[in-house]
Design a protein around this motif. Sequence first.
Motif, PDB file in Angstrom:
ATOM      1  N   LEU A  12       0.876  -1.265   0.090  1.00 11.68           N
ATOM      2  CA  LEU A  12      -0.239  -0.066   0.096  1.00 11.68           C
ATOM      3  C   LEU A  12       0.747   1.183  -0.046  1.00 11.68           C
ATOM      4  N   ASN A  13       1.857   1.263   0.264  1.00  9.99           N
ATOM      5  CA  ASN A  13       3.113   2.129   0.377  1.00  9.99           C
ATOM      6  C   ASN A  13       2.343   3.488   1.098  1.00  9.99           C
ATOM      7  N   LEU A  14       1.958   3.110   2.366  1.00 11.25           N
ATOM      8  CA  LEU A  14       1.272   4.003   3.291  1.00 11.25           C
ATOM      9  C   LEU A  14       2.502   5.021   3.637  1.00 11.25           C
ATOM     10  N   LEU A  15       2.299   6.440   3.023  1.00 10.74           N
ATOM     11  CA  LEU A  15       3.560   7.312   3.033  1.00 10.74           C
ATOM     12  C   LEU A  15       3.769   7.998   4.598  1.00 10.74           C
ATOM     13  N   ASP A  16       2.485   8.131   5.250  1.00  7.23           N
ATOM     14  CA  ASP A  16       2.642   9.009   6.424  1.00  7.23           C
ATOM     15  C   ASP A  16       1.943   8.208   7.477  1.00  7.23           C
ATOM     16  N   GLU A  17       2.642   7.086   7.993  1.00  8.10           N
ATOM     17  CA  GLU A  17       2.154   6.543   9.149  1.00  8.10           C
ATOM     18  C   GLU A  17       1.747   7.399  10.451  1.00  8.10           C
ATOM     19  N   GLN A  18       2.357   8.261  10.803  1.00  9.70           N
ATOM     20  CA  GLN A  18       2.255   9.212  11.811  1.00  9.70           C
ATOM     21  C   GLN A  18       0.981   9.804  11.597  1.00  9.70           C
ATOM     22  N   GLU A  19       0.459  10.278  10.357  1.00  9.54           N
ATOM     23  CA  GLU A  19      -0.716  10.975   9.831  1.00  9.54           C
ATOM     24  C   GLU A  19      -1.590  10.131  10.020  1.00  9.54           C
ATOM     25  N   VAL A  20      -1.647   8.943   9.865  1.00  8.60           N
ATOM     26  CA  VAL A  20      -2.785   7.950   9.677  1.00  8.60           C
ATOM     27  C   VAL A  20      -3.163   7.524  11.450  1.00  8.60           C
ATOM     28  N   LEU A  21      -2.223   7.468  12.029  1.00  3.45           N
ATOM     29  CA  LEU A  21      -2.168   7.017  13.285  1.00  3.45           C
ATOM     30  C   LEU A  21      -2.821   8.343  14.231  1.00  3.45           C
ATOM     31  N   LEU A  22      -2.288   9.482  13.872  1.00  3.39           N
ATOM     32  CA  LEU A  22      -3.202  10.720  14.405  1.00  3.39           C
ATOM     33  C   LEU A  22      -4.424  10.683  13.980  1.00  3.39           C
ATOM     34  N   ARG A  23      -5.030  10.416  12.985  1.00  7.19           N
ATOM     35  CA  ARG A  23      -6.320  10.553  12.441  1.00  7.19           C
ATOM     36  C   ARG A  23      -7.059   9.561  13.022  1.00  7.19           C
ATOM     37  N   ASP A  38      -4.271   8.779  27.166  1.00  5.76           N
ATOM     38  CA  ASP A  38      -4.493   7.300  27.227  1.00  5.76           C
ATOM     39  C   ASP A  38      -4.378   6.398  25.888  1.00  5.76           C
ATOM     40  N   ILE A  39      -4.534   7.152  24.736  1.00  6.38           N
ATOM     41  CA  ILE A  39      -4.446   6.454  23.299  1.00  6.38           C
ATOM     42  C   ILE A  39      -3.343   6.050  23.044  1.00  6.38           C
ATOM     43  N   LYS A  40      -2.968   4.900  22.661  1.00  2.00           N
ATOM     44  CA  LYS A  40      -1.435   4.580  22.204  1.00  2.00           C
ATOM     45  C   LYS A  40      -1.623   3.846  21.139  1.00  2.00           C
ATOM     46  N   ALA A  41      -0.976   4.528  19.892  1.00  2.00           N
ATOM     47  CA  ALA A  41      -1.073   3.700  18.495  1.00  2.00           C
ATOM     48  C   ALA A  41       0.135   3.456  17.985  1.00  2.00           C
ATOM     49  N   ARG A  42       0.288   2.559  17.264  1.00  2.19           N
ATOM     50  CA  ARG A  42       1.506   2.105  16.517  1.00  2.19           C
ATOM     51  C   ARG A  42       0.929   1.481  15.322  1.00  2.19           C
ATOM     52  N   ALA A  43       1.919   1.448  14.025  1.00  2.00           N
ATOM     53  CA  ALA A  43       1.540   0.690  12.715  1.00  2.00           C
ATOM     54  C   ALA A  43       2.896  -0.126  12.385  1.00  2.00           C
ATOM     55  N   VAL A  44       2.269  -1.068  11.966  1.00  3.61           N
ATOM     56  CA  VAL A  44       3.394  -2.391  11.229  1.00  3.61           C
ATOM     57  C   VAL A  44       3.032  -2.663  10.059  1.00  3.61           C
TER      58      VAL A  44
END
Length: 122
Positions: A12-23, A38-44
Amino acid sequence: MPHLLLEYTKNLNLLDEQEVLLRLNKALFGSGQFDEIDIKARAVALDDFVIGVTPAGRAFVHAKLSLSSGRSPEVKRDLSSALLQELRSIFSGPSNHHIQLCAEIIDIDRDSYAKDMIAPSS
């Protein structure tokens, strides 16, 4: 709590993981169920995956939200719907892939979950 794990196929070439997680975090915060801190997010990104028997041109995004147990089925359904809606918005543009979007809610036993916080020094 909560913990959000976003797994996605690297094609998928997710370009901006930080932006997706923030949304996604904003969608969760907007539910009124959680304190913002308290909301903790990460992408793999997944290099190795197979979808069906013809993986070419296929992709997926899977959001797993782990919560303290005790929320009603309606609240959990609302949370998974909010995550799925945000994922649809993020991946609404043209794509070369057939993309499956998923949201899953996982209960974590309150009695066995341990948490502590260390505040910054002043």
